[in-house]
Design an enzyme around this catalytic site. Structure first.
Site, PDB file in Angstrom:
ATOM      1  CB  SER A 178      -1.054  -0.019   1.315  1.00 35.30           C
ATOM      2  OG  SER A 178      -1.987  -1.046   1.038  1.00 35.30           O
ATOM      3  CG  HIS A 230      -1.666   3.448   4.219  1.00 34.30           C
ATOM      4  ND1 HIS A 230      -2.763   3.471   4.495  1.00 34.30           N
ATOM      5  CD2 HIS A 230      -0.963   2.637   3.673  1.00 34.30           C
ATOM      6  CE1 HIS A 230      -3.206   2.033   4.475  1.00 34.30           C
ATOM      7  NE2 HIS A 230      -2.060   1.625   3.936  1.00 34.30           N
TER       8      HIS A 230
END
Length: 312
Positions: A178, A230
């Site tokens: 991610s 992230h």
């Protein structure tokens, strides 16, 4: 046929000579999209890695409650109470390269990269790979495999660094792509900003992209999701977009496409001044951030404790 010489009788009669022939029209070639092969290769590599992870995990050797044992055999999943994402155990992920700050500080720097190729479970893998295809295919077709490959790996590294630096207790075990995927989203935003003049419906495109980024970042507030990875991947990708994803300004024509002897009026430079400013400023900030983060990671020590897994 050459130009007809003026007729002496025309000159004597006061008639003007014939005008010179018009220049042949010139149109630069339409850009051909790149053939996207790297993103599908990354897609396939992640599934192969997950299959190897489940084979090494070998749930039936340690548990009688493995999910889908009759169908998958040795590749069956850990019980739901151990892994809700349909995947391997934490010790298996750690053995194969999951990110853990304590181990990185002890010298296993390779975990900063290896963790982006591991996933906590089948659901985690599917979510990330669908996002990769939706985002990465278009970017590779427009900018090529070299730039998108570098963007993917460096954004993943940025997410790993941020994850380690925010793990003050050193008890987080983190896996997932991610951070790299958020880097692609960040690069899409900076690409829109630095190539602003060539876009139509600029404000609509900008607001749509910001909404997509905000929705994806909001997922990071769910339990056991490593939102620091992230954010780190997004920041790295955002800065890298200014460096790697520049487009020539509208009206620029490469000299190799200009016919010999063709006189181009109002010839434009390849990039605007503000694009160069964004590029070198972002590169300086990016290098300073990576160097400072890596140096801080090597200086600090954490207190060991029982780890828990985060996915990113």
């Amino acid at each position: 046929m050459g130009k007809r010489p003026p007729n002496p009788s025309d000159i004597e009669n006061g008639l003007p000579p014939l005008p010179p022939p018009a220049r042949p029209p010139f149109r630069p070639p339409i850009p051909v999209p790149w053939y996207a092969w790297l993103v599908p290769l990354i897609f396939a590599a992640n599934f192969v890695t997950f299959t190897i992870t489940m084979y090494v995990n070998d749930c039936p050797a340690r548990s009688d409650e493995c999910l889908l044992f009759d169908v998958l055999g040795r590749l069956s999943f850990q019980p739901i109470k151990e892994n809700m994402l349909l995947g391997p155990s934490i010790p298996t992920l750690k053995r194969l390269g999951a990110l853990e700050r304590r181990l990185v500080e002890e010298g296993e720097r390779w975990r900063l990269i290896s963790c982006i190729w591991l996933h906590g479970g089948l659901l985690h893998l599917l979510a990330n790979m669908i996002s990769l295809l939706c985002i990465g295919m278009r970017l590779e077709q427009e900018f090529g495999f070299l730039r998108i490959g570098a963007l993917y790996v460096l954004s993943g590294l940025g997410g790993s660094l941020m994850s380690c630096l925010t793990d003050s207790r050193g008890e987080r075990v983190s896996v997932g792509a991610s951070g790299a995927l958020f880097g692609l989203l960040g690069a899409m935003l900076s690409e829109l900003i630095t190539n602003w003049t060539i876009y139509e419906n600029k404000c609509t495109a900008l607001m749509t992209l910001i909404l997509i980024i905000a929705l994806n970042l909001s997922v990071g507030f769910l339990p056991r999701v490593d939102n620091s990875a992230h954010c780190g991947g997004f920041l790295a990708g955002f800065l890298l977009g200014f460096v790697l994803l520049l487009r020539p300004q509208y009206g620029y024509v490469s000299p190799k496409y200009i016919p010999p002897g063709y006189d181009m009026k109002h010839k434009k430079s390849k990039y605007k001044c503000y694009q160069h400013v964004f590029r070198f400023t972002s590169l300086a900030i990016l290098l300073a951030g990576f160097i400072a983060g890596y140096a801080k990671l090597l200086r600090e020590h954490t207190v060991g404790s029982e780890p828990f897994r985060d996915v990113n």
